[in-house]
Design an enzyme around this catalytic site. Structure first.
Site, short mmCIF file in Angstrom:
data_model
loop_
_atom_site.label_atom_id
_atom_site.label_comp_id
_atom_site.label_asym_id
_atom_site.label_seq_id
_atom_site.Cartn_x
_atom_site.Cartn_y
_atom_site.Cartn_z
N TYR A 45 0.89 -1.24 -0.02
CA TYR A 45 0.07 -0.20 -0.13
C TYR A 45 1.06 1.29 0.07
O TYR A 45 0.55 2.26 -0.85
CB TYR A 45 -0.87 0.05 1.18
CG TYR A 45 -1.55 1.03 1.34
CD1 TYR A 45 -2.78 1.66 0.58
CD2 TYR A 45 -1.28 2.07 2.49
CE1 TYR A 45 -3.44 2.82 0.90
CE2 TYR A 45 -2.23 3.17 3.00
CZ TYR A 45 -3.08 3.73 1.73
OH TYR A 45 -4.08 4.92 2.07
N SER B 275 -5.42 14.13 5.52
CA SER B 275 -6.32 13.47 4.55
C SER B 275 -7.72 13.37 5.24
O SER B 275 -7.98 13.17 6.43
CB SER B 275 -5.80 12.10 4.27
OG SER B 275 -6.57 11.31 3.46
N GLN C 280 -7.32 18.27 3.70
CA GLN C 280 -7.54 17.78 2.25
C GLN C 280 -8.85 17.34 2.03
O GLN C 280 -9.35 16.48 2.78
CB GLN C 280 -6.50 16.86 1.81
CG GLN C 280 -6.58 15.92 0.43
CD GLN C 280 -7.48 14.86 0.68
OE1 GLN C 280 -7.56 14.08 1.61
NE2 GLN C 280 -8.05 14.33 -0.70
N TYR D 141 -11.68 15.32 -0.89
CA TYR D 141 -12.29 14.92 -2.11
C TYR D 141 -13.57 15.46 -2.54
O TYR D 141 -14.24 15.36 -1.75
CB TYR D 141 -12.09 13.29 -1.92
CG TYR D 141 -10.81 12.57 -1.82
CD1 TYR D 141 -9.94 12.43 -2.82
CD2 TYR D 141 -10.42 11.87 -0.80
CE1 TYR D 141 -9.00 11.85 -2.91
CE2 TYR D 141 -9.28 11.55 -0.85
CZ TYR D 141 -8.59 11.30 -1.63
OH TYR D 141 -7.23 10.72 -1.52
N THR E 278 -8.19 17.65 -3.69
CA THR E 278 -7.56 16.64 -4.90
C THR E 278 -8.65 16.25 -5.74
O THR E 278 -9.70 15.63 -5.36
CB THR E 278 -7.35 15.20 -3.90
OG1 THR E 278 -6.31 15.56 -2.96
CG2 THR E 278 -6.54 14.39 -4.79
N ARG F 183 -4.00 -0.42 -8.95
CA ARG F 183 -2.52 -0.49 -8.21
C ARG F 183 -2.81 -1.79 -7.93
O ARG F 183 -3.22 -2.56 -7.23
CB ARG F 183 -2.90 0.33 -7.03
CG ARG F 183 -3.19 1.61 -7.05
CD ARG F 183 -3.75 2.44 -5.76
NE ARG F 183 -4.09 3.69 -6.21
CZ ARG F 183 -4.67 4.65 -5.32
NH1 ARG F 183 -4.82 4.10 -3.98
NH2 ARG F 183 -5.02 5.68 -5.70
N LYS G 205 -5.01 20.26 -5.94
CA LYS G 205 -4.06 19.05 -5.88
C LYS G 205 -4.33 18.22 -6.92
O LYS G 205 -5.46 17.46 -6.93
CB LYS G 205 -3.96 18.33 -4.51
CG LYS G 205 -2.77 17.47 -4.56
CD LYS G 205 -2.67 16.86 -3.13
CE LYS G 205 -1.51 15.92 -2.82
NZ LYS G 205 -1.35 14.63 -3.67
N HIS H 181 -0.53 12.33 -8.10
CA HIS H 181 -0.86 11.41 -7.09
C HIS H 181 0.15 10.14 -6.61
O HIS H 181 -0.11 9.09 -6.49
CB HIS H 181 -2.06 10.70 -7.26
CG HIS H 181 -3.07 10.36 -6.14
ND1 HIS H 181 -3.87 11.40 -5.91
CD2 HIS H 181 -3.05 9.34 -5.14
CE1 HIS H 181 -4.55 10.98 -4.62
NE2 HIS H 181 -3.97 9.75 -4.29
N ARG I 184 0.07 6.80 -8.55
CA ARG I 184 -0.96 5.84 -8.03
C ARG I 184 -2.17 5.97 -8.80
O ARG I 184 -3.14 5.19 -8.50
CB ARG I 184 -1.08 6.05 -6.56
CG ARG I 184 0.11 5.79 -5.82
CD ARG I 184 0.03 6.33 -4.30
NE ARG I 184 -1.24 5.66 -3.40
CZ ARG I 184 -0.99 4.71 -2.89
NH1 ARG I 184 0.27 4.02 -2.82
NH2 ARG I 184 -2.21 4.24 -2.13
#
Length: 395
Positions: A36, A118, A139, A141, A167, A176, A262, A286, A289
């Site tokens: 991860y 986050s 941050q 989303y 973001t 991933r 971002k 990112h 990722r």
């Protein structure tokens, strides 16, 4: 208590570089957690090139410059920082070490900088707000549920967070593969072999069982009994592939403090973002990722800085592993850098003190580098501080 962690080196040489902290971290966490931390999307081309692209540049050294003191201070989001390095938002940081986001924020304070917390943090907005002495940044989303993201903004403001980083490069999760192969997919899956592997890291497993800092605390009520898998599913269910410019306009109208976007790589996008009243951008892929085969962030940086650097702050993340890398980024137009994986290396290898040690190493490397370059302040860095390391191919 967080912050009271003590290294027990048993005579071993302490970590002297970010790479040293990486090696220390690798042995401290289970394989699925390491996947991860380290993995990128698909064949990980962008992940690898993020770091390699810093080798495209040489530093220009000037001698007999008489640099007795080096000034690293910058101002971001109206806040004076003693170091042009900010701790990037890292989801599920508590999986690396139970000190998690709160420990990282305290390490940032010790080094005169800030953490961007986050949305997917292992400590809640309120816990970090109460547990720190300085204001930090949050941050967000742009998820599907506006009531949810509006609530997160309100909670961040009420807890003393003064800037918002939105973001925009995760409308869906990147592919991933290392995460999927080791069980850290969405949702995570455990097998007896993976549980046994975790049990072989007694320090990690003790912190996990004792403190349980592996859920996304901002997405569940304080009194809810929600598992790690369920909390991650809440986040994944809120991703929406149809986010657009209207979503950013709505966030801008609702947040009255400094706002950064971002995940910008193209100068046209950066210009449109600033036209909407955003205070700055983070040039970022990112950490490799998300979309694979996009340019390394450091290569995308100069065009974005040239287009909007006179109007807004330009920050960058991705591939930074040394103070020299930070110097190169600042010379190419960044006002400051964000670090993600180096933060997690320090956290996994030594909790709060590990993160503080990583920041101290980067500070020392920057001071040494600027002194040897004959450059007394980061404000003196520019394109003439660098020379290309590779000649362009003639066609």
């Amino acid at each position: 208590m967080i912050g009271d962690f003590r290294f027990r080196l048993n005579g071993a040489t302490p970590p002297l570089s970010v790479d040293d902290w990486r090696e220390r971290a690798r042995g401290r966490v289970p394989r699925m957690v390491w996947a991860y931390i380290e993995n990128g999307a698909d064949d990980e081309r962008t992940l690898q090139e993020n770091q390699a692209a810093y080798r495209d540049w040489y530093l220009n050294q000037r001698v007999l410059a008489g640099v007795a003191d080096v000034d690293l201070t910058v101002t971001i989001a109206g806040t004076r920082l003693d170091l042009p390095i900010v701790l990037a938002p890292t989801g599920l940081a508590g999986a690396a070490h139970w000190h998690g986001d709160l420990g990282a924020a305290r390490a940032a304070e010790r080094n005169g900088t800030r953490l961007v917390l986050s949305s997917a943090s292992s400590y809640s907005i309120e816990e970090v707000g109460r547990g720190t002495e300085e204001h930090h940044w949050f941050q967000l989303y742009p998820w599907r549920d506006r009531r949810l993201i509006g609530s997160l903004m309100d909670r961040a403001r009420d807890s003393g967070f003064t800037a918002l980083f939105v973001t925009v490069d995760v409308p869906v999760y990147g592919n991933r593969l290392r995460e999927r192969r080791t069980g850290m997919a969405i949702p995570p899956t455990l097998t007896p072999a993976r549980i046994l592997d975790a049990a072989r890291r007694p320090r990690w497993i003790y912190g996990y069982l004792r403190h349980r800092r592996t859920t996304l605390r901002n997405l569940i009520p304080d009194d809810a009994r929600v598992s790690e898998v369920e909390s991650v599913e809440i986040q994944s269910e809120n991703l929406t592939a149809d986010i657009g410019w209207g979503d950013l306009e709505w966030i801008r109208s609702r947040w009255n403090g400094p706002l950064y976007v971002k995940g910008v790589l193209h100068p046209d996008d950066a210009e449109r973002v600033v036209d909407l009243g955003v205070d700055g951008v983070v040039v970022s892929n990112h950490g490799g990722r998300q979309l694979n085969a996009v340019p390394p962030a450091i290569r995308a940086l100069p065009a974005v800085a040239e287009r909007i650097g006179h109007r807004a702050d330009v920050l960058v993340d991705g591939g930074i592993r040394s103070g020299t890398d930070v110097i190169i980024a600042l010379a190419l137009g960044a006002r400051a850098c964000l670090i993600g994986r180096p933060l997690v290396y320090g956290l996994a290898g030594g909790g709060t003190r590990g993160v503080a040690a990583v920041l101290a190493i980067l500070r020392e490397e920057m001071i040494r580098g600027l002194t040897l370059m004959g450059t007394p302040t980061v404000k003196d860095l520019g394109p003439d501080s660098l020379s290309p390391a590779r000649r362009p191919t003639l066609t």
